[in-house]
Write an enzyme that holds these catalytic residues in place. Structure first.
Site, short mmCIF file in Angstrom:
data_model
loop_
_atom_site.label_atom_id
_atom_site.label_comp_id
_atom_site.label_asym_id
_atom_site.label_seq_id
_atom_site.Cartn_x
_atom_site.Cartn_y
_atom_site.Cartn_z
N SER A 147 -21.51 45.99 -17.38
CA SER A 147 -22.64 44.90 -17.15
C SER A 147 -22.96 44.84 -15.66
O SER A 147 -21.89 45.05 -14.81
CB SER A 147 -22.20 43.57 -17.57
OG SER A 147 -23.13 42.55 -17.34
N TYR A 160 -16.85 36.01 -17.88
CA TYR A 160 -17.65 37.27 -18.37
C TYR A 160 -17.70 38.14 -17.28
O TYR A 160 -17.49 39.66 -17.19
CB TYR A 160 -18.90 36.84 -18.70
CG TYR A 160 -19.97 38.01 -19.41
CD1 TYR A 160 -19.60 38.53 -20.70
CD2 TYR A 160 -20.70 38.71 -18.54
CE1 TYR A 160 -20.26 39.71 -20.93
CE2 TYR A 160 -21.68 39.59 -19.23
CZ TYR A 160 -21.36 39.99 -20.33
OH TYR A 160 -22.04 41.25 -20.68
N LYS A 164 -16.05 42.09 -17.09
CA LYS A 164 -16.83 43.14 -16.86
C LYS A 164 -16.44 44.04 -15.94
O LYS A 164 -16.64 45.15 -15.51
CB LYS A 164 -18.51 42.87 -16.93
CG LYS A 164 -18.78 42.51 -18.27
CD LYS A 164 -18.73 43.58 -19.31
CE LYS A 164 -19.29 43.20 -20.63
NZ LYS A 164 -19.12 44.22 -21.81
#
Length: 282
Positions: A147, A160, A164
């Site tokens: 991401s 998150y 990533k």
């Protein structure tokens, strides 16, 4: 490793985690249309059953395997199914992922934080470990779904971003370690993909909307899951090491060291950001 030839998708065997919906499902559909055999892996049996029906029902080209990416043995069983059914494994798409509840690092529950890392990062590692020997046997390809969050600020959703960033380093390490086996490794960096996961985080959560509003155009541009899936297929077929989508994030990726110094300073002194953080911690 010399320049590897592109992968012929007709007859190739592809295993996709998180394949019951969203990007994973769209990728499965695209690989099937190209003549590949696909093993759809997901934790949700009901969603998997629906996915298989949407892809045309049980066929000789698509099979489903229920597995939690946190469970290496379950993933190995999915690999056994692929080899039993199709005789080999050529491409692995490590796509399974979740987002955390919108919270600060001070307030997020420990288990919620761990769940994101266990699925997004450790789950990707488990997927690679479970499939590695089968992929090496045929000089195949791994595509890790990363991401643009890996190089963006992480306030309100740090778990998150951290996961990533870890996926990025996992992919870089694998790329070097597997080169002598003629196995390629690609990383897909996506901006905002319009999926149910994104909508629940940035649209349905009021504080998530406030955080999303801080992203300027064109970084706030959303892409469809089907388009994201098309770039995954292209990256896997051509063994592309890096795929950044939308391309407007490419400049950010190239200049992230300089940009992030200035951006972090701006965010630290921004009154709107301070208000959002205080709201999160209440």
């Amino acid at each position: 490793m010399s320049q590897l030839a592109p992968i012929k998708l007709v007859g190739a065997v592809v295993l996709i985690t998180g394949a019951a919906q969203g990007i994973g499902f769209q990728a499965a559909a695209r690989f099937l249309r190209e003549g590949a055999h696909v093993v759809l892996v997901d934790i949700d049996q009901d969603q998997l059953d629906k996915a298989i029906v949407e892809l045309g029902g049980p066929t000789a080209a698509a099979v489903a395997a229920v597995a939690d990416v946190r469970d290496v043995e379950a993933l190995r069983s999915a690999v056994d199914l692929a080899v039993r059914q199709f005789g080999r494994l050529d491409i692995v798409i490590a796509n399974a992922g979740v987002t955390p509840p919108t919270a600060t690092l001070r307030t997020i529950e420990h288990e919620a934080f761990r769940r994101v890392l266990d699925i997004n990062l450790v789950g990707a590692l488990n997927t690679v470990r479970a499939t590695m020997d089968a992929v090496i046997a045929h000089g195949g390809h791994f595509q890790l779904i990363g991401s643009c969050a890996a190089f963006a600020p992480g306030m309100g959703g740090a778990a998150y971003m951290i996961s990533k960033a870890g996926v990025e380093q996992l992919g870089r390490a694998l790329r070097i370690e597997l080169a002598s086996h003629d196995v390629s490794v690609g990383i897909s960096y996506f901006g905002i993909v319009d999926t149910a996961l994104t909508r629940s985080t940035l649209d349905e959560d009021p504080i998530g909307r406030s955080i999303g509003d801080l992203l300027p155009w064109p970084l706030n541009r959303r892409i469809g899951a089907d388009y994201a899936a098309s770039t995954i297929l292209h990256a896997a077929r051509t063994r592309k090491p890096t795929s950044i989508v939308p391309r407007t994030w490419t400049i950010y990726a190239w200049l992230r060291g300089i940009i992030n110094i200035a951006l972090d300073r701006w965010l630290m002194s921004n009154a709107d950001v301070s208000t959002i953080i205080r709201r999160l911690e209440q």
